[in-house]
Design an enzyme around this catalytic site. Structure first.
Site, PDB file in Angstrom:
ATOM      1  N   LYS A   1      24.508 104.309  97.963  1.00  0.00           N
ATOM      2  CA  LYS A   1      25.214 103.792  98.901  1.00  0.00           C
ATOM      3  C   LYS A   1      25.225 104.337 100.482  1.00  0.00           C
ATOM      4  CE  LYS A   1      28.930 101.548 100.389  1.00  0.00           C
ATOM      5  NZ  LYS A   1      30.230 101.442 100.009  1.00  0.00           N
TER       6      LYS A   1
ATOM      7  N   ASP B   1      36.088  95.884  95.359  1.00  0.00           N
ATOM      8  CA  ASP B   1      36.843  96.707  96.763  1.00  0.00           C
ATOM      9  C   ASP B   1      37.892  97.734  96.613  1.00  0.00           C
ATOM     10  OD1 ASP B   1      35.231  98.473  98.470  1.00  0.00           O
ATOM     11  OD2 ASP B   1      36.104  97.585 100.158  1.00  0.00           O
TER      12      ASP B   1
ATOM     13  N   HIS C   1      27.272  99.795 103.328  1.00  0.00           N
ATOM     14  CA  HIS C   1      27.879  98.976 103.917  1.00  0.00           C
ATOM     15  C   HIS C   1      28.146  98.954 105.096  1.00  0.00           C
ATOM     16  CE1 HIS C   1      33.357 100.361 104.835  1.00  0.00           C
ATOM     17  NE2 HIS C   1      32.137  99.810 106.243  1.00  0.00           N
TER      18      HIS C   1
HETATM   19  O1  DOR Z   1      38.748  99.739 102.911  1.00  0.00           O
HETATM   20  C1  DOR Z   1      38.052 100.515 102.565  1.00  0.00           C
HETATM   21  N1  DOR Z   1      38.395 101.649 101.663  1.00  0.00           N
HETATM   22  N2  DOR Z   1      37.149  99.871 102.958  1.00  0.00           N
HETATM   23  C2  DOR Z   1      35.650 100.938 102.611  1.00  0.00           C
HETATM   24  O2  DOR Z   1      34.601 101.287 103.102  1.00  0.00           O
HETATM   25  C3  DOR Z   1      36.396 103.057 101.596  1.00  0.00           C
HETATM   26  C4  DOR Z   1      37.900 102.473 101.389  1.00  0.00           C
HETATM   27  C5  DOR Z   1      38.012 103.245 100.540  1.00  0.00           C
HETATM   28  O3  DOR Z   1      37.468 104.689 100.067  1.00  0.00           O
HETATM   29  O4  DOR Z   1      39.510 104.282 100.594  1.00  0.00           O
HETATM   30 ZN    ZN Z   2      34.705 100.048  98.845  1.00  0.00          ZN
END
Ligand code: DOR
Ligand code: ZN
Length: 349
Positions: free
Chosen positions: A102, A251, A140
């Site tokens: 990642k 996600d 990302h």
């Molecule tokens: O909204 C998000 N939360 N975007 C991310 O890229 C990471 C994730 C998190 O790990 O809380």
């Molecule tokens: Zn994520």
């Protein structure tokens, strides 16, 4: 249609956390999905194969604390840093348990301070090794330049990072994670070579107005942030197009209620509880329920070069009210769209 049975889906982008949080959330995913790509943004991040295998063992242990779950396989990932070596990539690949690496641009999101500062300057050995092994790079896709407006960071990333990266490594498999814009969707649809994208339920269901409806609503705040309606429509079009380049990645990113409802609230929506219900809602509204299986269950394994699942998941038309909160260790968690109702429910046998 009152019932829909599809090949059991997989979640190609998931945050499971660790410790008590992991124990609280892992069963929600295992009830719906056969496999999930597990994000490595723990504190400290999962940067070595050894750490990934140890994390995998903790996930397995957490799964054993729940009875009656269907079989679930965590697909581990490594967190790319400026110092990731080619040897580490080879070790990861040879372990047979690490399926991707990642890329978090440094400072882009939750626990990303160890992220990459200069991808093509510092990571070429690791990228070459990835390309050679055929292991995907999960991206990302947001620039972190503070001069770039937060709503433009994905579109600028395509130009400044994605295109140069893919020119330099044309055979590298790339997953553009959680795309949120028309620019991202069109890039993935039209680009040459091995590229795909995951799309979250929140970016398919909501535009940025949802964050501000009747006041600031922190449970709709995630990164990349929700965009305007034209972008949401482009994402729905991509997800329901039948193109094998687009597949499911929730996600789902749990944060305790108090850290979301906070002066500096954390980014992330909790959707593991009701992911397939949310996606079914999107596909039904678009008149494309027949394409849900491709998006949720077929395109992902095909891109990763993994076998498709052989068991099934059934959704039934049934009113389901999303709970206001669920337990999360000593705290609670507010699922996305808590208190609202959906017209589909996963059938648990
Ligand atoms: O909204 C998000 N939360 N975007 C991310 O890229 C990471 C994730 C998190 O790990 O809380
Ligand atoms: Zn994520």
């Amino acid at each position: 249609m009152t019932q829909l049975t599809i090949t059991r889906p997989d979640d190609w982008h998931l945050h499971l956390r660790d410790g008590a949080a992991l124990k609280a959330v892992v069963a929600d995913t295992a009830r719906q999905f056969a496999r999930a790509i597990i994000m490595p943004n723990l504190r400290p991040p999962v940067t070595t194969t050894e750490q990934a295998l140890a994390y995998r063992a903790r996930i397995e242990a957490a799964l054993r604390e729940h009875e009656g779950l269907p079989a679930f396989t965590p697909l581990m990932t490594l967190y790319l840093t400026d110092n990731t070596t080619a040897d580490e990539i080879v070790r990861a690949h040879e372990s047979g348990q690490v399926y991707a690496v990642k890329l978090y641009p440094a400072g882009a999101t939750t626990n990303s301070d160890a992220g990459v500062t200069d991808l093509l300057g510092k990571c070429t050995a690791a990228l070459e090794a990835l390309q050679r092994c055929g292991m995907p790079l999960l991206v990302h896709g947001e620039v972190t330049d503070p001069r770039i407006d937060v709503f433009d960071r994905e579109a600028v990333f395509v130009e400044r990072v994605m295109q140069p990266l893919r020119r330099a490594f044309p055979e590298l498999k790339v997953v553009f994670e959680h795309i949120t814009t028309k620019d991202g969707a069109e890039y993935v649809r039209d680009a040459e070579g091995p590229i795909a994208a995951t799309i979250t339920p929140q970016h398919l269901l909501y535009n940025r107005n949802a964050i501000f409806q009747g006041g600031v609503r922190p449970h709709w705040y995630c990164l990349p942030i929700l965009k305007r309606e034209t972008h949401r429509q482009a994402l729905v079009e991509a997800a329901t197009s039948g193109s094998p380049r687009f597949f499911l990645g929730t996600d789902s990113a749990p944060h305790a209620r108090g850290l979301k409802e906070h002066a500096c609230g954390c980014a992330g929506c909790y959707t593991a509880l009701h992911a397939m219900e949310l996606y079914a809602t999107v596909f039904e509204r678009a008149g494309c329920l027949d394409r849900l299986e491709g998006f949720a269950s077929l395109h992902g394994p095909d891109f990763y070069g993994l076998p498709r699942n052989t068991d099934t998941l059934t959704l039934r038309r049934e009113t389901f009210t999303i709970p206001d909160e669920v337990p999360y260790g000593d705290a609670t968690l507010v699922p996305l769209a808590a208190g609202e109702s959906l017209e589909w429910r996963v059938v648990h046998y």
